[in-house]
Each structure stands twice: as C-alpha cells, then as structure tokens.
Write a protein that holds these residues in place. Structure first.
Motif, mmCIF file in Angstrom:
data_model
loop_
_atom_site.group_PDB
_atom_site.id
_atom_site.type_symbol
_atom_site.label_atom_id
_atom_site.label_comp_id
_atom_site.label_asym_id
_atom_site.label_seq_id
_atom_site.Cartn_x
_atom_site.Cartn_y
_atom_site.Cartn_z
ATOM 1 N N ILE A 60 -21.416 -17.529 39.015
ATOM 2 C CA ILE A 60 -21.746 -16.781 40.234
ATOM 3 C C ILE A 60 -22.761 -15.678 39.917
ATOM 4 O O ILE A 60 -22.653 -15.012 38.887
ATOM 5 N N GLY A 61 -23.744 -15.479 40.786
ATOM 6 C CA GLY A 61 -24.657 -14.349 40.636
ATOM 7 C C GLY A 61 -26.117 -14.713 40.608
ATOM 8 O O GLY A 61 -26.971 -13.850 40.763
ATOM 9 N N ASP A 62 -26.435 -15.960 40.419
ATOM 10 C CA ASP A 62 -27.858 -16.335 40.461
ATOM 11 C C ASP A 62 -28.079 -17.246 41.673
ATOM 12 O O ASP A 62 -27.193 -17.442 42.491
ATOM 13 N N ASP A 63 -29.291 -17.796 41.783
ATOM 14 C CA ASP A 63 -29.568 -18.657 42.938
ATOM 15 C C ASP A 63 -28.790 -19.959 42.875
ATOM 16 O O ASP A 63 -28.512 -20.579 43.899
ATOM 17 N N GLU A 71 -21.715 -8.573 52.140
ATOM 18 C CA GLU A 71 -21.434 -9.871 51.532
ATOM 19 C C GLU A 71 -21.365 -9.772 50.012
ATOM 20 O O GLU A 71 -20.504 -10.371 49.372
ATOM 21 N N GLY A 76 -19.930 -20.780 42.269
ATOM 22 C CA GLY A 76 -20.893 -20.349 43.280
ATOM 23 C C GLY A 76 -20.377 -20.611 44.666
ATOM 24 O O GLY A 76 -19.250 -21.090 44.846
ATOM 25 N N GLY A 77 -21.206 -20.278 45.649
ATOM 26 C CA GLY A 77 -20.774 -20.498 47.019
ATOM 27 C C GLY A 77 -21.734 -19.903 48.018
ATOM 28 O O GLY A 77 -22.877 -19.564 47.688
ATOM 29 N N ASP A 78 -21.245 -19.771 49.235
ATOM 30 C CA ASP A 78 -22.032 -19.218 50.322
ATOM 31 C C ASP A 78 -21.062 -18.569 51.289
ATOM 32 O O ASP A 78 -19.974 -19.096 51.523
ATOM 33 N N THR A 79 -21.419 -17.408 51.804
ATOM 34 C CA THR A 79 -20.530 -16.697 52.710
ATOM 35 C C THR A 79 -21.277 -16.384 53.989
ATOM 36 O O THR A 79 -22.357 -15.780 53.954
ATOM 37 N N ILE A 95 -18.100 -10.785 47.736
ATOM 38 C CA ILE A 95 -18.132 -11.807 46.672
ATOM 39 C C ILE A 95 -17.663 -11.195 45.357
ATOM 40 O O ILE A 95 -16.843 -11.765 44.639
ATOM 41 N N PHE A 119 -14.235 -13.030 44.829
ATOM 42 C CA PHE A 119 -14.523 -14.375 44.331
ATOM 43 C C PHE A 119 -15.094 -14.418 42.918
ATOM 44 O O PHE A 119 -14.907 -15.389 42.205
ATOM 45 N N LEU A 167 -14.717 -21.541 39.598
ATOM 46 C CA LEU A 167 -15.570 -21.289 40.767
ATOM 47 C C LEU A 167 -16.928 -20.783 40.271
ATOM 48 O O LEU A 167 -17.011 -19.722 39.662
ATOM 49 N N LEU A 169 -17.739 -22.869 46.832
ATOM 50 C CA LEU A 169 -17.023 -22.558 48.074
ATOM 51 C C LEU A 169 -18.008 -22.105 49.144
ATOM 52 O O LEU A 169 -18.757 -21.157 48.923
HETATM 53 P P1 ADP Z 1 -28.603 -17.001 47.801
HETATM 54 O O1 ADP Z 1 -29.112 -16.099 48.876
HETATM 55 O O2 ADP Z 1 -29.558 -17.193 46.661
HETATM 56 O O3 ADP Z 1 -28.038 -18.289 48.320
HETATM 57 P P2 ADP Z 1 -26.252 -15.366 47.859
HETATM 58 O O4 ADP Z 1 -26.718 -13.975 47.954
HETATM 59 O O5 ADP Z 1 -25.783 -16.073 49.097
HETATM 60 O O6 ADP Z 1 -27.356 -16.238 47.122
HETATM 61 O O7 ADP Z 1 -25.057 -15.420 46.816
HETATM 62 C C1 ADP Z 1 -25.118 -14.690 45.625
HETATM 63 C C2 ADP Z 1 -24.283 -15.362 44.577
HETATM 64 O O8 ADP Z 1 -22.928 -15.369 44.963
HETATM 65 C C3 ADP Z 1 -24.667 -16.824 44.330
HETATM 66 O O9 ADP Z 1 -24.513 -17.087 42.946
HETATM 67 C C4 ADP Z 1 -23.658 -17.593 45.128
HETATM 68 O O10 ADP Z 1 -23.418 -18.863 44.552
HETATM 69 C C5 ADP Z 1 -22.439 -16.701 45.019
HETATM 70 N N1 ADP Z 1 -21.530 -16.795 46.195
HETATM 71 C C6 ADP Z 1 -21.827 -16.525 47.498
HETATM 72 N N2 ADP Z 1 -20.733 -16.667 48.288
HETATM 73 C C7 ADP Z 1 -19.716 -17.046 47.458
HETATM 74 C C8 ADP Z 1 -18.341 -17.369 47.636
HETATM 75 N N3 ADP Z 1 -17.740 -17.317 48.842
HETATM 76 N N4 ADP Z 1 -17.631 -17.715 46.558
HETATM 77 C C9 ADP Z 1 -18.208 -17.776 45.340
HETATM 78 N N5 ADP Z 1 -19.480 -17.484 45.081
HETATM 79 C C10 ADP Z 1 -20.240 -17.110 46.127
#
Ligand code: ADP
Ligand code: MG
Length: 306
Positions: free
Chosen positions: A24-27, A3, A117-120, A7, A11, A115, A85
C-alpha cells in the motif's frame, strides 16, 4: 477524516511479507510470484441491501468479503497470497469502518493473505469488493471440468446451514452455529490444496449444492446421481428445522462455501471432513434419489418428494 488518513489508520498495517515488493502507498502494488507457479485471480463484491442488511455487523461484512473470495481460491486448489480492496462508503462513521477493517484483517491473517492496495470512494450504498491473487504450481489448478463417469461426488463439511442461518436472521431469530455459518463462512483452503492431484473436478458451493453441482457437470459434460439421505447435515440444522426444510436448505440453499468435488474414492480416503453423496454418470442429468425414489426439484427451489 480524509481518505489518506482513513487508509493509513485502518487498512495500511505496514506488513512486510516475502513476495510483496511494494505494498500500500504507491500507484500500484508490486508482487513477486514464486518460480514455477501460476497465478489464480478471483474477485467478489458484497453490496449493501443485496448481500448484507444495512444494519449487519460491520466486522462480519469485512470477514465475509474476504472469506467468499478465499473460497474461490480454495476451489482452484491455490494458496492465497495478495488481495486488494475497493470500498465504496455511504453514510458510515469511522467506528463502522474500524470494525469492517478488523473483520477483514482477521480473515486475512487467518489465511496468510496480505492486503497490498485498494481504492476508497463514496457512493449511494456500501459496496465492498475484494480481489485475491493466489498461487498454484504450474498446470495443477483444479477446474470444474474433468469429472469422469463412475467417480464419486463428495461435499465438505455440512450443507444448508448458511441458508438456514440467513432465514433465522431475517426472522429476527438466532442460532449461534447457523447464523455464524452465514456471517463468517469457513473457506476450505486446506482442503483445496489437499485435493490437488486427487480430485478430478471441483467447485465451491456459493449458490446451492444442486445449482453449483450442475455447473460442474456441464463443464465436465457428465451427469450425476446423488442420494439425499447421504447429505451431511449439522446437528443444529436437524434440531431447528423439519426434515423437508433440512433437505430444501441442503439442496438449494446458498452461501455455505463448502467444496463439492469428484474423485476416485480410493484417492481421497484419508481426507477428513468430506462425505460421498453420489456418483458421476454418463449423460447430462442430475438425478436426486431418496429412499429409492427420484426427488423432484427445480433450480429455483426444492419442491416435494414423489
Ligand atoms: P491512486 O490515486 O494512485 O489510485 P490512492 O490515493 O487512491 O492512489 O491510494 C493510495 C494508496 O492506498 C494506494 O497504494 C492504494 O492501493 C491504497 N489504498 C487506497 N484505498 C485502500 C483501501 N481501502 N485498502 C487498502 N489500500 C488502499
Ligand atoms: Mg495513482
């Protein structure tokens, strides 16, 4: 590919932008709105099998999921700033993700939204959810409520194209203009900002002109009379479909993402690309007229002319 790598590769463009304190990159992302502005929050999802076909072009899906959110931001008269996203993947390879990301970044760059931040995740179908935060001067957001009796009703661009384009796609047919209107809708961000201080009520057309105009009328506690002969129709729609089909698409077809708004016509006479289609009335009804007759329709679809 894990993952983190996904990212980083697709992204995280490492954009630096004023207003983004931590991307992107922090919590969480940290953003700084301008003083004197309010924040507008919108969110929309595209679900595989519901909003797009499993074999749809991934770059179109990426573009569209941003565009549909931008349309809501436009309807509020706001300027888009930041987006997140949430992407649920199912059975897609890295080429699919790369193309999806390219479409998403194209739309984001076109409208200057970052963009942050997000979650995958993985799941049983592809789901792409985008949330956008926009900014608007304090107290200046455009709402569905506010239309006044006697004002004109306007619509931007042309209506019915996206529904026609979708029908062509489902029939394995093609018309470059109409299918693009479905796959890559144009968010009317510039128009939304021009309407601030001039339009009394605004909605974007995602579910169809009649259905969405009714929502505006309910919110404003007014009625309306529109003239079907004044609906702005594209040349492509006129060329490919019968007059009855054109009207059906224009009145009840969704996915155009044009803006429908009410205003004193004097206040918007210098705004290009909008067409007056009717007038706000007292009461609660939406009446569609055509050649002096009332058009019979219902919410589930256009019926026939009396
Ligand atoms: P956490 O476990 O703290 O939720 P993640 O490890 O899931 O963090 O994500 C790491 C970073 O990448 C976070 O800053 C998150 O916002 C970003 N991120 C995760 N998935 C995506 C995505 N699909 N697009 C953009 N940013 C992403
Ligand atoms: Mg965390």
């Amino acid at each position: 590919m894990d993952e983190f790598e996904l990212i980083r590769r697709y992204f995280d463009l490492q954009v630096s932008s004023p207003g983004v304190v931590q991307g992107i990159g922090d919590d969480g992302a940290v953003v700084a709105p301008a003083a004197g502005f309010e924040l507008v929050q919108v969110i929309d999802s595209l679900v595989e099998g519901v909003h797009f076909l499993p074999d749809a072009d991934p770059s179109d899906i990426g573009y569209r999921v941003v565009a549909v959110n931008l349309s809501d931001i436009a309807a509020m008269g706001a300027r888009p700033r930041w987006m997140t996203l949430a992407l649920t993947l199912s059975g897609k390879d890295s080429k699919w993700i790369e193309q999806f990301a390219a479409g998403l970044h194209t739309a984001a760059e076109e409208f200057d939204v970052v963009l942050v931040g997000g979650d995958t995740t993985s799941g049983v179908a592809v789901v792409a959810t985008v949330a956008i935060t926009g900014e608007v001067e304090q107290g200046k957001a455009l709402l569905r409520a506010g239309a006044n009796v006697g004002e004109s009703i306007f619509v931007s661009g042309t209506v019915g194209d996206a529904a026609a384009g979708l029908q062509l796609l489902s029939l394995d047919s093609q018309d470059d203009f109409l299918t693009a209107r479905f796959c890559r809708p144009t968010a009317r961000i510039h128009l939304g900002q021009e309407l601030r201080g001039r339009a009394s009520a605004v909605i974007d057309i995602s579910d169809g002109l009649v259905g969405d105009l009714k929502k505006l009328l309910v919110a404003s506690a007014v009625g309306a009379e529109i003239d079907v002969d004044r609906l702005p129709l594209s040349d492509a729609l006129r060329k490919r479909f019968s007059v009855d089909e054109q009207r059906e698409f224009a009145l009840t077809g969704g996915d155009d993402y044009e803006l429908c708004f009410t205003a004193d016509p004097e206040l918007v006479k210098d705004i290009a690309g909008v067409t007056a289609i009717g007038v706000v009335t007292a009461g609660q009804e939406l009446i569609c007229m055509q050649g002096g007759n009332i058009v019979d329709y219902d919410d589930s679809g256009y019926r026939h002319f009396q």
